[in-house]
Structure formats: structure tokens, C-alpha cells
Design a protein around this motif. Structure first.
Motif, PDB file in Angstrom:
ATOM      1  N   GLU A 142       0.830  -1.216   0.000  1.00 56.83           N
ATOM      2  CA  GLU A 142       0.000   0.000   0.000  1.00 56.83           C
ATOM      3  C   GLU A 142       0.863   1.265   0.000  1.00 56.83           C
ATOM      4  O   GLU A 142       0.564   2.241  -0.683  1.00 56.83           O
ATOM      5  N   GLU A 143       1.974   1.198   0.749  1.00 52.74           N
ATOM      6  CA  GLU A 143       2.906   2.341   0.771  1.00 52.74           C
ATOM      7  C   GLU A 143       3.478   2.579  -0.622  1.00 52.74           C
ATOM      8  O   GLU A 143       3.557   3.718  -1.100  1.00 52.74           O
ATOM      9  N   GLY A 144       3.851   1.479  -1.292  1.00 51.77           N
ATOM     10  CA  GLY A 144       4.381   1.585  -2.660  1.00 51.77           C
ATOM     11  C   GLY A 144       3.352   2.153  -3.616  1.00 51.77           C
ATOM     12  O   GLY A 144       3.677   2.958  -4.501  1.00 51.77           O
ATOM     13  N   MET A 145       2.100   1.750  -3.452  1.00 53.25           N
ATOM     14  CA  MET A 145       1.013   2.234  -4.311  1.00 53.25           C
ATOM     15  C   MET A 145       0.866   3.757  -4.196  1.00 53.25           C
ATOM     16  O   MET A 145       0.543   4.433  -5.157  1.00 53.25           O
ATOM     17  N   GLN A 146       1.097   4.267  -2.981  1.00 50.39           N
ATOM     18  CA  GLN A 146       0.998   5.721  -2.801  1.00 50.39           C
ATOM     19  C   GLN A 146       2.214   6.433  -3.395  1.00 50.39           C
ATOM     20  O   GLN A 146       2.090   7.488  -4.004  1.00 50.39           O
ATOM     21  N   LYS A 147       3.396   5.820  -3.219  1.00 54.71           N
ATOM     22  CA  LYS A 147       4.624   6.485  -3.676  1.00 54.71           C
ATOM     23  C   LYS A 147       4.758   6.475  -5.198  1.00 54.71           C
ATOM     24  O   LYS A 147       5.156   7.464  -5.802  1.00 54.71           O
ATOM     25  N   THR A 148       4.519   5.313  -5.808  1.00 53.83           N
ATOM     26  CA  THR A 148       4.692   5.223  -7.277  1.00 53.83           C
ATOM     27  C   THR A 148       3.508   4.484  -7.902  1.00 53.83           C
ATOM     28  O   THR A 148       3.637   3.329  -8.308  1.00 53.83           O
ATOM     29  N   PRO A 149       2.356   5.162  -8.012  1.00 51.80           N
ATOM     30  CA  PRO A 149       1.178   4.481  -8.552  1.00 51.80           C
ATOM     31  C   PRO A 149       1.306   4.135 -10.042  1.00 51.80           C
ATOM     32  O   PRO A 149       0.515   3.343 -10.554  1.00 51.80           O
ATOM     33  N   ASP A 150       2.306   4.720 -10.729  1.00 48.25           N
ATOM     34  CA  ASP A 150       2.412   4.512 -12.184  1.00 48.25           C
ATOM     35  C   ASP A 150       3.718   3.856 -12.621  1.00 48.25           C
ATOM     36  O   ASP A 150       4.143   4.006 -13.761  1.00 48.25           O
ATOM     37  N   LEU A 151       4.371   3.154 -11.710  1.00 44.31           N
ATOM     38  CA  LEU A 151       5.647   2.526 -12.082  1.00 44.31           C
ATOM     39  C   LEU A 151       5.400   1.039 -12.379  1.00 44.31           C
ATOM     40  O   LEU A 151       5.146   0.253 -11.465  1.00 44.31           O
ATOM     41  N   PRO A 152       5.468   0.647 -13.674  1.00 43.70           N
ATOM     42  CA  PRO A 152       5.161  -0.752 -14.024  1.00 43.70           C
ATOM     43  C   PRO A 152       6.010  -1.758 -13.252  1.00 43.70           C
ATOM     44  O   PRO A 152       5.520  -2.818 -12.868  1.00 43.70           O
ATOM     45  N   TYR A 153       7.287  -1.409 -13.014  1.00 43.95           N
ATOM     46  CA  TYR A 153       8.173  -2.310 -12.270  1.00 43.95           C
ATOM     47  C   TYR A 153       7.609  -2.647 -10.903  1.00 43.95           C
ATOM     48  O   TYR A 153       7.708  -3.765 -10.437  1.00 43.95           O
TER      49      TYR A 153
END
Length: 476
Positions: free
Chosen positions: A238-249
Motif C-alpha cells: 500500500e505504501e508503494g502504491m501511494q509512492k509510485t502508482p504509475d511505475l510498471p516495475y
């Protein structure tokens, strides 16, 4: 002259660069590697020196040396942009690559000029060095290159990052490389059925130093999920989703997390979003196929009579995704295996057969890959094609690839098949010796001896049976 060419070659072999790191073409799928490098250049904003150097080496492997030179120019531009005060130190690998490419193009004067550049820089940076200097950045770049060349190279990659960290233990980039190497080695060990958990601490350490790196965050989440620390894992995602919602990696691993958690709709939505951002990614397309396959198996196992039309539809969606991936990446072994299995589900046996054969012929398979494919192919031959003798052949070949993830399953199916044939009175010396081999693998020496003795009765002069018997009797 020949003398000049020989001394040039001697100097070239002393350089630290991609051409002296034994990165072998036969260990990679060039198309997959190119896609992966292009993705990294597009979606990561850090200096791309390593990526351009690697791309240049890949161009050379494809015999496009002019294109290789263009990528080296880009690497040089990155050095000027990010390290204007350390040009000598940061360009040694790039210049070494230049020297080798010019040498391969037959432009020996230019090759020599770059060797001189390396030599002069090494003298500036160290009193003792001539053409080689043990810099942590060089170890790290080698480590990242090795990671890209697949499983055979992971151990060497880990050692490179360890060497870099000895000089600079708090360097964020070196810690990242080390954590990724440990994570991949661990996955490898898991497939080989070895119990290890060494990547947890390196991942946490690397994240402390790179708090914005959501790729590391996703790996940590998957690691925590393996250790059943699901709440903590989901918090990372969830933290990653907030930080980089558009990073395919990042998104591809987030989707994998939800797929493994059986939240298939959520995984599917994430993958569809990632594919909008990176529409040509075969990796994402393959993951989406796996998502639909999980839905198919869920439906299949949920009731005694699953709705046929829904099943058919899911099978066709899986086939279309997997097929598209294998057309773009003919060496993508797991996609080939997945496609073959889906053809079998659809009762398209001829297509399944052809696809399994294609997967068997991929020339960059590890032992655990070979074992996996032998298991699924054997299962298909046994259950769908009703060809027991062919199934036995592939199951046996699978076992010869060592003790990996599928060894247990293969042993179970193969043992049943062989015992059935022997009980029906149609077993021959091969069946007895294979059964002996299974008992031997399981440490059941007396049963193994009994089987090899039976095989020996059928064929008294067979060297293989005699030496197996001899070895077993000596070990008692």
C-alpha cells in the motif's frame, strides 16, 4: 601488423569491462534483455550509465557495432551530467567497452587510443594500477550486469556487491544490488528445495538507505508474504502504491502479491493499469495470463459441475495472452509451458504437443526449468495422450535434472506408473532400473538393490545396472 594486434589483444584482456566479464550470449534471451533495459531507462530516473553500457554490449552480441557505439556515447553523456567531477573514475568501463568494439570493427588505432585513456586514468587514480583498478563502482556495475544474465550468474553478482560494500558499506546503490542478488539467489534455492531466508535483512537495510525505491519495497513485501507476515507485507504494498502508482516495475510485483493472496480481481486491475502505461511489456501480459488461469482453476475447483461456458471463455483468454507473449518472446520458457498446458485444457492436443516440444528446445534452461517442463509434459502424455511409455521417458529425464521443486511430484507419478506396469506383468528391465533409481534417490538402498537385480536378470551385460548395483552394495 600481427605483433601490434597481439599486444593490443593482451591489453584488451586486462581491461575491466563487459567484454572481460564472461557474459555469455547463450545464457540469455536477447529480446527479453533488451526489453528489460529499455524499461529501466524509461521508468527509472537515476543515472543510466550501466544501462547504456549493457545495451551497447547487447548490440555487439547482435552484430550491430555502430549502434553499440551510439549507446556508449549516451553512457558518456550520463557521466558528464551526473558526475562532472569524476569523469575519469566513472568512465573506465565505458572506455574499455569502446576499445573492444573498435577492436572488433578492425579499427585498431581507435582501440589503442581508448586503452591509453584507461591507462592514463588508472595512473591518475592509483600509483600502482596500469589497466585495472579495484574501484567499488566497477564491482557494482559488474554485479548489476551479472544479475541481468540470469540464474547462473547470481552468485558471482552477490560476490561483486560484497566487494563493493567492503569499501563503502553505506552506499545506497551497492546495498540495493546486494539485496536484489540475495533475493534472487533465495528464489533459486527455493526452486532447488533448499531452506534459506537470507534476503530479509539486506532488503530492510537497502530500504533504509533508499526509502523511495518501491521496487525494493515490493520485493520486501513478497519476502514477508513468504514468511506469513501478511499484514506487514500488505502495508509495504500500500505504501508503494501511494509512492509510485504509475511505475510498471512496482505494479507487476504488487499484482503478484495479490494473486498469491487469492485477491484475483485486484491483481487483474493492477496489471491492466500497468499495461496501459507499458503496453508492450510481455512480462505484464504473462502475469495477466496467470491471473486468468488462477481464476479458471478457482472456478474448476469450486463446484463439482463448473459452468462450461465460463470455463471455455477463461481458457481462451489465457491462450490468447500466453500466445501473444510467446510470439514476441519465443524463448520465454514459462510462457511456453503455460500455453501448452492451456492447449491441453482446451483439448487442443496437437497444439499442446507442438508447444511442449518448443519449450523443451529452448537453449537457456536451468536444471529446475528442465525438470518443471518434463513434469508437465509427462503429465500431459500420461493423462491426455494416454501414452504411458512416453510419459515415463520424460518423467525420468526430469528426475535426472536433480532435486528441484518438481522432483517430489515426478517421483510420485513415476513410481505409480512403474509399479502398475510391473504388477500387470508388462514391466521390462528399463522399468525396474528406473524404479531402482527412484528408491536410490529416496535412500531406500535395499529396495533399490532388489530392483536393479531384477533389471540385471533381463539384461545381464548392462554396464549401467552392474555399476549401480556395485555402488549400492558398497554403500551398505
Amino acid at each position: 601488423s600481427t605483433i601490434f594486434k597481439n599486444s593490443l589483444k593482451n591489453s584488451l584482456l586486462q581491461l575491466e569491462c563487459y567484454f572481460t566479464w564472461t557474459l555469455l550470449k547463450e545464457d540469455i534471451d536477447i529480446a527479453c534483455l533488451e526489453e528489460s533495459i529499455a524499461d529501466q531507462i524509461e521508468f527509472f530516473t537515476k543515472p543510466n550509465i550501466t544501462n547504456y553500457n549493457l545495451l551497447s554490449y547487447v548490440c555487439h552480441l547482435k552484430h550491430s557495432d555502430e549502434e553499440a557505439l551510439e549507446n556508449l556515447q549516451k553512457a558518456e553523456e550520463e557521466v558528464k551530467k551526473y558526475y562532472p567531477n569524476e569523469i575519469d573514475r566513472r568512465s573506465l568501463i565505458t572506455w574499455g567497452n569502446y576499445a573492444w568494439i573498435y577492436y572488433h570493427m578492425g579499427r585498431y588505432e581507435e582501440a589503442q587510443a581508448y586503452i591509453n585513456k584507461v591507462e592514463n586514468s588508472c595512473k591518475k587514480l592509483s600509483t600502482t594500477a596500469q589497466l585495472k583498478i579495484q574501484l567499488p563502482e566497477i564491482y557494482a556495475e559488474q554485479g548489476f550486469a551479472l544479475l541481468k544474465f540470469g540464474g547462473k550468474y547470481y552468485n558471482r553478482a552477490k560476490e561483486c556487491f560484497e566487494n563493493a560494500l567492503k569499501k563503502e558499506p553505506n552506499n545506497p546503490e551497492f546495498n540495493t544490488g546486494y539485496a536484489i542478488a540475495m533475493y534472487r539467489l533465495e528464489e533459486f534455492s527455493y526452486r532447488r528445495c533448499e531452506e534459506v531466508n537470507p534476503s530479509l535483512e539486506p532488503l530492510k537495510r537497502a530500504l533504509e538507505l533508499n526509502p523511495m525505491d518501491t521496487y525494493l519495497l515490493a520485493l520486501l513485501a513478497l519476502k514477508l508474504q513468504d514468511l506469513n507476515q501478511v499484514k506487514e507485507a500488505e502495508r509495504c504494498i500500500e505504501e508503494g502504491m501511494q509512492k509510485t502508482p504509475d511505475l510498471p516495475y512496482f505494479l507487476r510485483y504488487a499484482a503478484k502479491f495479490y494473486r498469491r493472496k487469492k485477491e484475483l480481481d485486484k491483481a487483474q486491475k493492477i496489471l491492466e493499469r500497468a499495461l496501459e502505461i507499458s503496453p508492450n511489456s510481455t512480462f505484464l501480459r504473462h502475469q495477466l495470463g496467470l491471473c486468468y488461469r488462477a481464476k479458471l482453476f478457482e472456478l474448476k475447483n469450486s463446484t463439482r459441475y463448473p459452468p462450461q461456458d465460463q470455463m471455455e471463455e477463461l481458457i481462451q483468454i489465457c491462450i490468447s495472452h500466453f500466445k501473444e507473449v510467446t510470439e514476441q518472446k519465443p524463448k520465454f520458457f514459462s510462457a511456453l509451458t503455460d500455453l501448452a498446458r492451456m492447449y491441453a485444457e482446451a483439448k487442443m492436443y496437437r497444439e499442446a504437443e507442438v508447444t511442449f516440444q518448443k519449450a523443451m528446445k529452448v537453449n537457456i534452461l536451468s536444471c529446475s526449468d528442465k525438470q518443471e517442463i518434463c513434469f508437465f509434459y509427462g503429465y500431459f502424455l500420461q493423462h491426455q495422450k494416454k501414452s504411458e511409455s512416453e510419459a515415463i521417458k520424460y518423467y525420468t529425464e526430469g528426475l535426472k535434472n536433480g532435486n528441484h521443486m518438481f522432483a517430489k511430484k515426478i517421483k510420485k507419478y513415476l513410481k505409480r506408473l512403474l509399479e502398475k506396469r510391473i504388477q500387470e506383468g508388462i514391466g521390462d528391465e528399463k522399468d525396474f532400473s528406473t524404479l531402482g533409481f527412484i528408491h536410490k534417490l529416496d535412500g531406500e538402498k535395499l529396495e533399490a538393490i532388489e530392483c536393479y537385480e531384477k533389471a540385471n536378470e533381463y539384461d545381464p551385460d548392462n554396464e549401467e545396472f552392474l555399476s549401480a548395483l556395485c555402488e549400492l552394495r558398497l554403500s551398505l
